[in-house]
Design a protein around this motif. Structure first.
Motif, PDB file in Angstrom:
ATOM      1  N   GLU A 220      38.240  29.088 -83.000  1.00 34.97           N
ATOM      2  CA  GLU A 220      37.052  28.872 -82.467  1.00 34.97           C
ATOM      3  C   GLU A 220      35.828  29.432 -83.341  1.00 34.97           C
ATOM      4  O   GLU A 220      36.023  30.745 -83.178  1.00 34.97           O
ATOM      5  N   GLN A 222      32.578  27.696 -82.994  1.00 32.77           N
ATOM      6  CA  GLN A 222      31.512  27.031 -82.240  1.00 32.77           C
ATOM      7  C   GLN A 222      31.815  26.745 -80.817  1.00 32.77           C
ATOM      8  O   GLN A 222      33.046  27.090 -80.352  1.00 32.77           O
ATOM      9  N   THR A 224      31.748  24.876 -76.979  1.00 34.76           N
ATOM     10  CA  THR A 224      31.978  23.366 -76.815  1.00 34.76           C
ATOM     11  C   THR A 224      30.706  22.585 -76.620  1.00 34.76           C
ATOM     12  O   THR A 224      30.885  21.235 -77.294  1.00 34.76           O
ATOM     13  N   GLU A 226      28.205  22.977 -78.754  1.00 29.08           N
ATOM     14  CA  GLU A 226      27.787  22.616 -80.388  1.00 29.08           C
ATOM     15  C   GLU A 226      28.767  21.660 -80.978  1.00 29.08           C
ATOM     16  O   GLU A 226      28.144  20.846 -81.361  1.00 29.08           O
ATOM     17  N   LYS A 227      30.020  21.523 -80.303  1.00 28.42           N
ATOM     18  CA  LYS A 227      30.913  20.520 -80.655  1.00 28.42           C
ATOM     19  C   LYS A 227      30.322  19.024 -80.257  1.00 28.42           C
ATOM     20  O   LYS A 227      30.398  18.288 -81.250  1.00 28.42           O
ATOM     21  N   GLN A 231      29.531  15.830 -82.748  1.00 35.58           N
ATOM     22  CA  GLN A 231      30.130  14.749 -82.502  1.00 35.58           C
ATOM     23  C   GLN A 231      28.991  13.546 -82.211  1.00 35.58           C
ATOM     24  O   GLN A 231      28.900  12.490 -82.840  1.00 35.58           O
TER      25      GLN A 231
END
Length: 235
Positions: A220, A222, A224, A226-227, A231
């Protein structure tokens, strides 16, 4: 004269496992219905296996009622070989987003990340509206009384709460600060475990963001959130 230490109760605070908020074609999935994905199911199983290996037993299990918390708790309890009944409290549901399609393009990043990057005043953080929906202050108004009610119960010595990233930040922040607070930079990985000891007058935060399927978070870089933003931007 030797004083007897005040007794403390143990509380394990989990986040639900990994989910997919967008379909492969970019269609958003309603957050109130989204289930765990395959990774999330494996994460919940790993958490339950850890509880079993550590001989942890629960008197009470509480979830928010959203499917992703219910499924995480069910799988963790099954792996832990526990038959404890799951209770729900809707006041502990995740901070409620607005409509993604209503967000101006130049405000998207702040709508996703503004409350979680720190650097703002307490007042500004509380006024921040997550994805144009519920504000952090409104989340605190909703979840902190529910947290206080649960801690006041005398029917448990070891409890498991399976909740959400934003809610967990609110509860952990208040435990750390000893008052109403929201520290957005506290990361909460999918299916992570936080460990708190609950005393008569304050809580001790013993561990945060333990991830049984990835102890060192070595894959990891990033957060959660930022992910999730990445998306959304891809769609």
């Amino acid at each position: 004269m030797t004083q007897t230490p005040l007794p403390r109760r143990r509380l394990y605070l989990m986040r639900h496992g990994s989910v997919d908020y967008f379909l492969d074609d970019g269609t958003p999935v309603p957050p109130d219905t989204v289930p765990l994905n395959a990774t999330g199911r494996a994460q919940a199983d790993a958490a339950g296996a850890l509880f079993a290996a550590s001989a942890v037993t629960f008197d009470r299990v509480l979830v928010s009622g959203l499917p992703r918390t219910v499924e995480t708790a069910q799988r963790a309890l099954a792996a832990a070989r526990s038959t404890t009944t799951i209770e729900t409290d809707p006041a502990l549901q995740e901070i409620r987003p607005g409509r993604l399609s209503d967000l101006p393009r130049d405000q998207v990043r702040d709508a996703f990340l503004g409350a979680f990057e720190g650097g703002a005043t307490r007042e500004a953080v509380e006024q921040h509206r997550f994805l144009g929906g519920e504000s952090v202050g409104e989340l605190l108004d909703r979840c902190l009384p529910a947290w206080t009610r649960f801690l006041a119960r005398d029917d448990w010595d070891c409890a498991l709460l399976v909740l959400h990233g934003g809610v967990n930040r609110a509860l952990l922040s208040s435990a750390l600060a000893g008052t109403r607070a929201f520290f957005g930079r506290i990361e909460q990985a999918p299916a992570c475990i936080n460990v708190l000891d609950i005393g008569a007058d304050h809580a001790v935060v013993r561990a945060m963001n333990l991830s049984p399927s990835q102890w060192l978070h070595h894959r990891e870089r990033q957060t959660t959130m930022e992910k999730l933003l990445a998306q959304y931007l891809r769609t």
